[in-house]
Every structure is written in structure tokens, then in C-alpha cells.
Enzyme design. Structure first.
Site, PDB file in Angstrom:
ATOM      1  N   ILE A 123       3.419  11.728  -0.704  1.00  0.00           N
ATOM      2  CA  ILE A 123       3.387  10.245  -0.737  1.00  0.00           C
ATOM      3  C   ILE A 123       4.817   9.809  -0.690  1.00  0.00           C
ATOM      4  CG2 ILE A 123       2.824   8.201  -2.018  1.00  0.00           C
ATOM      5  CD1 ILE A 123       0.337   9.888  -3.315  1.00  0.00           C
TER       6      ILE A 123
ATOM      7  N   GLY B 168       0.978  -1.299   0.140  1.00  0.00           N
ATOM      8  CA  GLY B 168      -0.063   0.061   0.028  1.00  0.00           C
ATOM      9  C   GLY B 168       0.891   1.084  -0.027  1.00  0.00           C
ATOM     10  N   CYS B 169       0.405   2.153  -0.814  1.00  0.00           N
ATOM     11  CA  CYS B 169       1.536   3.501  -1.036  1.00  0.00           C
ATOM     12  C   CYS B 169       0.941   4.440   0.255  1.00  0.00           C
ATOM     13  CB  CYS B 169       0.994   3.875  -2.172  1.00  0.00           C
ATOM     14  SG  CYS B 169       2.024   3.032  -3.695  1.00  0.00           S
ATOM     15  N   ILE B 170       0.007   4.316   1.025  1.00  0.00           N
ATOM     16  CA  ILE B 170      -0.269   5.560   1.721  1.00  0.00           C
ATOM     17  C   ILE B 170      -0.641   4.751   3.279  1.00  0.00           C
ATOM     18  CG2 ILE B 170      -2.006   7.443   2.115  1.00  0.00           C
ATOM     19  CD1 ILE B 170      -1.879   7.644  -0.856  1.00  0.00           C
TER      20      ILE B 170
END
Lengths: 105, 155
Positions: free
Chosen positions: B25, A103-105
Site C-alpha cells: 500500500i 483513497g489509499c489504494i
């Protein structure tokens, strides 16, 4: 992939130290896994995170990211980084015997 | 793992939605990997840490071929706001935090947040105009001191 002996039991770990088979993990392995991550003693807050990691993994097929941990585990992002300074989701996943959360966040 | 990245300093220089998110991010992702991270806001990127503006960061709809719509359409009043709403809605569905929430979270991960002195002076701002998570207003020289020993990423 390599075989390591944790709490006198052989387990399969990948190159990054994550469990290949989460079913091989038992609670009695957590203390030793934590020491390998530089955490001398697991507090009840650590255990809250470890149990949350496993239940999310078995529910959703991947462990939670730090954002999900901060929102849903009952432990704030700030405290998560105090408990697991080298990256809460990643380190807790190793101690909880699950693959690296995606997952990126 | 001898060549693993251990520290990053990320510069955010643009004030559009698509200009701000990538740097956030990357900073958040760095901390999640246990990598030390600093965020440095310069020029229009300062809007992301401006108390009155950080909730109103908009999509750039002019000069953005990635949107695949005629340039003239992008300039119509309200289009940027409408597309920003649409994008925010999509991101909310994916559980991507809003910019103010995201920056607060990144500060909680222990990343450093800094504002560029030249830009703060240029826009006539003061520390009080910026969100409290901003640790300091620093010069480019001080930025390089903080970035020493790590990678620098410009966005």
C-alpha cells in the site's frame, strides 16, 4: 488558498493547486492547467481520463484513485503513468478541476 | 514543498498477509503521489513474489494479539486459512486487490521490484521461481545504491 487566472478567468485554488470549486472549471482551462503540470499537449487519452475524473467526482463526491482509473476508465495503469508521470489521479484531478482524490489504494 | 519526499525504498521482510499488504500500500501510494518507489523483498517477504506461493499468503493467527482471540485457538489447523478467507473477502468488498494483482499493478506504476540475494540463496531459489515483474536479485550493497537519495522504510 489563492486566486489564479486560468484561461482569463479567476479561479480559487487550494495550497496544493486543486480547485476549491469544481463548478468554476471549464474545458477551455484544461490546456493551460496541463501546461502547469508539465504536459504540453492533451491527447484524446488524456481527455478520457479528465472526463472520467469529473464524472466520478460528481457521482461519488470524490475523484477516483489510480486503481479505479485503471479498472474503469478504459486506460491501463501502465498507460496512465505514461500520460501523467507525476501521479495519474493527482495530476489529472488538478487538470480536471476537482479536489484531490481520497483513497489509499 | 522543499522537504517533500521524492523517493522511497520499501523493504518487505514478512510473509504473512498483514506483513505484506502495508508495504504494498505504501509503495502504490508513493507512486500515486508521483514519488519514485522501489520494493525490496527479503526473507519470508519473498513469498509475495514467489510464483507458486504469492497466491497463498496467509494471516498470522499465532502470536498475533491484534486478533483478540486465545493463542491456542490460533494454532488449530485450518484457523489461519479460515481467517485468511474471511479477510480476503472483506478486502474484496472494499475493492482492495489480491496480493498477485496488487504487485502486478505496482509494477505497472513503474516501481522497481527486487529480491534479496541472501534470502534467495538461503531458500535455494532462482530468478525463475519469482514472478516476471521482479527486475533483479540484488545484494544489500546494491540495495543501498538504489535507495540512495531517498527514504528507506522497513516492514
Amino acid at each position: 488558498m489563492s486566486t489564479a487566472t486560468i484561461a482569463d478567468t479567476p479561479v480559487e485554488l487550494n495550497d496544493e493547486g486543486f480547485f476549491v470549486n469544481p463548478e468554476q472549471w471549464t474545458e477551455s482551462m484544461a490546456d493551460e492547467l496541463a501546461r502547469r503540470e508539465g504536459i504540453d499537449e492533451l491527447t484524446s487519452a488524456h481527455w478520457t481520463v479528465i472526463r472520467f475524473m469529473r464524472s466520478e467526482y460528481f457521482d461519488k463526491g470524490t475523484g477516483p484513485t489510480v486503481r479505479v482509473l485503471g479498472k474503469s476508465s478504459g486506460i491501463s495503469v501502465k498507460e496512465l503513468y505514461q500520460l501523467f508521470p507525476k501521479g495519474p489521479a493527482k495530476v489529472a484531478a488538478r487538470i480536471a478541476g476537482i479536489p484531490k482524490p481520497r483513497g489509499c489504494i | 514543498m522543499t522537504d517533500a519526499i521524492t523517493k522511497v525504498s520499501i523493504i518487505i521482510s514478512k510473509g504473512s498477509l498483514d506483513g505484506v499488504y502495508p508495504g504494498l500500500i505504501m509503495a502504490n501510494g508513493a507512486r500515486a503521489e508521483g514519488i519514485e518507489a522501489n520494493l525490496f523483498f527479503t526473507f519470508f517477504g519473498l513469498d509475495a513474489i514467489h510464483k507458486a506461493r504469492h497466491e497463498h499468503i496467509k494471516m498470522a493467527t499465532v502470536g498475533n494479539p491484534g486478533l483478540h482471540m486465545p493463542t491456542m485457538l490460533g494454532g488449530i489447523p485450518g484457523i489461519s486459512t479460515a481467517l485468511t478467507h474471511f479477510m480476503n473477502h472483506k478486502m474484496e468488498k472494499l475493492d482492495i486487490p489480491s496480493i498477485p494483482e496488487f504487485i502486478e499493478m505496482i509494477a505497472d506504476t513503474g516501481a522497481g521490484l527486487f529480491a534479496c540475494k541472501a534470502s534467495v540463496d538461503l531458500f535455494g531459489l532462482e530468478k525463475n521461481d519469482l514472478i516476471p515483474q521482479v527486475q533483479d536479485i540484488i545484494t544489500v550493497g546494491e540495495f543501498y545504491e538504489k535507495a540512495a537519495g531517498g527514504q528507506i522504510i522497513f516492514t
